[in-house]
Design an enzyme around this catalytic site. Structure first.
Site, PDB file in Angstrom:
ATOM      1  N   CYS A 135      46.363  36.153  57.199  1.00  0.00           N
ATOM      2  CA  CYS A 135      48.077  37.106  57.393  1.00  0.00           C
ATOM      3  C   CYS A 135      47.536  38.358  57.898  1.00  0.00           C
ATOM      4  CB  CYS A 135      48.199  37.245  55.713  1.00  0.00           C
ATOM      5  SG  CYS A 135      50.145  37.721  55.546  1.00  0.00           S
ATOM      6  N   HIS A 171      49.178  31.801  53.796  1.00  0.00           N
ATOM      7  CA  HIS A 171      48.412  32.152  52.627  1.00  0.00           C
ATOM      8  C   HIS A 171      47.988  30.558  52.315  1.00  0.00           C
ATOM      9  CE1 HIS A 171      48.856  36.464  51.764  1.00  0.00           C
ATOM     10  NE2 HIS A 171      50.052  35.975  52.927  1.00  0.00           N
ATOM     11  N   GLU A 198      45.886  30.293  50.240  1.00  0.00           N
ATOM     12  CA  GLU A 198      45.518  30.512  48.355  1.00  0.00           C
ATOM     13  C   GLU A 198      46.610  30.317  47.886  1.00  0.00           C
ATOM     14  OE1 GLU A 198      46.758  34.578  49.847  1.00  0.00           O
ATOM     15  OE2 GLU A 198      45.571  32.332  50.763  1.00  0.00           O
TER      16      GLU A 198
END
Length: 225
Positions: free
Chosen positions: A98, A206, A208
């Protein structure tokens, strides 16, 4: 590489040695979900800004949320630019996420305020040209056929939360130096969604927060360490 339905690294639960990854601790938010995702992908993870540990780890993960200028200021407080540059000079892998990707470019422009970035890649991070901002939610990407990062997840969707991005790519290979592999996405126009450039890789989205495809993508990165 053998695919797994849970996205974890092959051998991650067999007692084999795990790659070590340092998540750079400079005050960025969202690090706990990143740590959990890296662990699920098969890494031995540590959150620290210690110079020795940053240098010694198999991989360095650079998170980033918020404003470009704030992230650069926070990085400077822990000499993050120096630590990233030293790893790259030695060919040691780094993955930016990011705003942790955005600060790798020459500069960022937010509300007419320009901030110098790390300058690893030429270019400027600017506001997206979309009618609806931020770009928040799931989106597809267009990855090169030979991408290692997107192996097995080229047709998946990933989770984005941003209003700014690099919308041009200028760095090309020359001589024996291979051209970077650049992945694109679209929101009001094309923007750089990921880059694979020698030891320096990054994603605007992202992983994650991207479920199984995100874990698989992190597994792909770990496999290169």
């Amino acid at each position: 590489m053998t695919d797994r339905s849970d996205g974890r690294a092959p051998g991650s639960d067999t007692g084999g040695a795990k790659p070590t990854v340092v998540v750079l601790d400079y005050g960025s938010g969202n690090v706990h979900s990143a740590i959990k995702a890296l662990e699920l992908a098969g890494a031995d993870v540590e959150l620290t800004a210690d110079s020795g540990r940053v240098a010694a780890a198999d991989g360095l993960f650079v998170p980033g949320v918020g404003a470009f200028s704030a992230v650069m200021s926070q990085l400077q407080s822990v000499r993050g630019a120096e630590k990233i540059d030293r790893r790259l000079a030695g060919g040691r892998p780094v993955l930016g996420i990011c705003v942790g990707m955005q600060i790798l470019f020459d500069r960022g422009v937010e509300r007419d305020h320009e901030t110098e970035g790390l300058g690893e890649w030429p270019g400027t991070v600017e506001p997206l040209k979309a009618d609806v901002l931020p770009h928040m939610g799931w989106n597809t990407v267009q990855a090169p056929d030979d991408s290692l990062l997107f192996d097995g997840v080229r047709d998946e969707r990933f989770y984005f939360v941003h209003s700014y991005a690099a919308q041009d790519w200028a760095l090309e290979g020359y001589g024996a130096r291979k051209s970077p592999k650049v992945t694109w996405a679209d929101h009001g126009g094309p923007f750089v969604a990921a880059v694979e450039n020698g030891p320096l890789w990054a994603t605007q989205f992202h992983p994650e927060k991207s479920g199984r495809p995100g874990i698989r993508l992190l597994t792909n990165w770990l496999a290169t360490l």
